[in-house]
Design a protein around this motif. Structure first.
Motif: not given
Length: 403
Positions: A142-149, A319-325, A336-342, A364-368
């Motif tokens: 899911a993260a790979l597809a979301v990042t690409a899209a 590990p991704e902080p707060r990923l499970d939440v 969000r484009g941040k963290g180990p997964l992105a 900048a909008q995407g970073d938010r």
């Protein structure tokens, strides 16, 4: 989201009204528009740019005299083909086929559809498989597809695991309208790429094929093949979340994968389980690589796991902080484009050649990412906010996960 830019349309060169009527009918069935040239001069002008040229038997001699440049994708078509000069003219035009109607109607429909959708383009297809249950394969897919899209790449995420609960839940897209697998299992043969993308749910800029909450547990081989063929013609990236058990649909998907990723936690038992998965799928895919997910209770690093499984290592996932939440609340991983997964997903996309302008730094909008400053909330606050808790309870009850 990037859209499809209309390109040149297939050309029909004929003054035969009966033949033109038939070819227009076939183009309509293929979902293709046509440029019609009623004489050799007009056909000569349209000749270079057209993705496909259908030359009516009545204009072959005139076109030979017009001497258009040699090019691929020229087909001569007619109701009668008994003229010796016709065949000689077809050779001089460099025609790939000489076809007679109505016998060749189905072939022409497929060729017109390919021309309309750009048959020369084929998406990168990435399969993602867990080395054991709970390895994080669905999250990575899911993260790979979301990042690409999110970076302008036309992407489609396919849930190939009927026992996975529905990958749309990871994206928070269970309420999005569109077709799910149960409505596509009878699909065989050629499917229009545009029609498929239009029919499927969309979460932000990502097109998703997932499961409903029904009892269907299998995908026929023909349905998986047809869907992936259409998805490959209609975009740049297809990500398929696959089960660890190999059935006919999994075999069909792996056969079409450019690359398969085996996601393995850095644990001794997970490595042992992953070895069995690798044995099951290794012969079915041309390129199988490894992603190792930490942390490791025993201190295993990615190179050790890669050596044990004899697979090339493409990345280690911290590990991704707060990923499970975030997943419980339906926030798409990687948005969000941040963290180990992105970070890993961006590197994978670059390794696959899906980069350039489409992989420019987020705006900048995407970073938010998620709206407002929700990302600043600590995990405990995220889970405790009354509105979020009520929404989570509703999601659980609706999707059959409440105790």
């Amino acid at each position: 989201m990037s859209g499809l830019v209309p390109g040149p349309r297939p050309v029909v060169a004929t003054a035969d009204e009966l033949l033109l009527d038939d070819l227009v009918r076939l183009a309509t069935a293929a979902g293709a528009g046509l440029e019609v040239a009623a004489d050799a001069g007009m056909a000569r002008r349209l000749w270079p740019a057209a993705p496909l040229v259908l030359v009516g038997a009545d204009l072959v001699a005139d076109l030979v005299r017009a001497s258009p440049p040699r090019r691929p994708d020229v087909v001569v078509v007619g109701h009668t083909l008994d003229s010796r000069g016709l065949w000689q003219g077809a050779v001089e035009l460099g025609a790939e086929h000489v076809l007679q109607l109505p016998d060749a109607e189905q072939w022409i429909v497929h060729r017109l559809a390919d021309a309309a959708e750009g048959a020369g383009r084929s998406a990168v297809v990435v399969g993602v498989v867990g080395g054991r249950g709970g390895a994080g394969a669905s999250t990575l897919a899911a993260a790979l597809a979301v990042t690409a899209a999110g970076r302008g790449v036309r992407s489609l995420l396919v849930d190939g695991d009927p026992l996975g609960g529905g990958i749309e839940l990871i994206l928070g897209g269970e309420d999005c309208t569109g077709m799910r697998w149960p409505e596509l299992v009878a699909t065989e043969g050629r499917v229009s790429a545009g029609a498929l993308r239009s029919a499927l749910p969309r979460v932000d800029d990502l097109v998703v094929l997932s499961w409903d909450r029904g009892d269907l547990l299998t995908i026929p081989r023909a349905a998986m093949r047809s869907v992936l063929n259409a998805a490959g013609r209609g975009g740049d990236l297809v990500v398929v979340d696959l089960p660890r058990h190999v059935d006919e649909a999994t075999e069909a998907a792996l056969a079409q994968c450019t690359l398969a990723l085996l996601v393995v936690p850095a644990e001794v038992r997970a490595v042992a389980a992953a070895a069995r998965v690798r044995s099951a799928i290794g012969a079915l895919v041309s390129d199988l690589r490894l992603v190792v997910r930490g942390p490791s209770p025993a201190g295993l690093d990615g190179e050790v796991v890669a050596a044990a499984l004899e697979l090339p290592l493409v990345g280690e996932l911290a590990p991704e902080p707060r990923l499970d939440v975030m997943l419980e609340h339906g926030e798409p991983p990687g948005r969000r484009g941040k963290g180990p997964l992105a970070t890993l997903c961006r590197r994978l996309l670059a390794d696959l050649g899906i980069d350039g302008a489409r992989l420019a730094a987020p705006s900048a909008q995407g970073d938010r990412g998620d709206r407002g400053d929700r990302g600043a909330q600590p995990a405990a606050d995220l889970d405790a906010r009354p509105g979020r808790r009520a929404r989570q309870d509703r999601r659980a009850r609706r999707n059959g996960t409440a105790a």
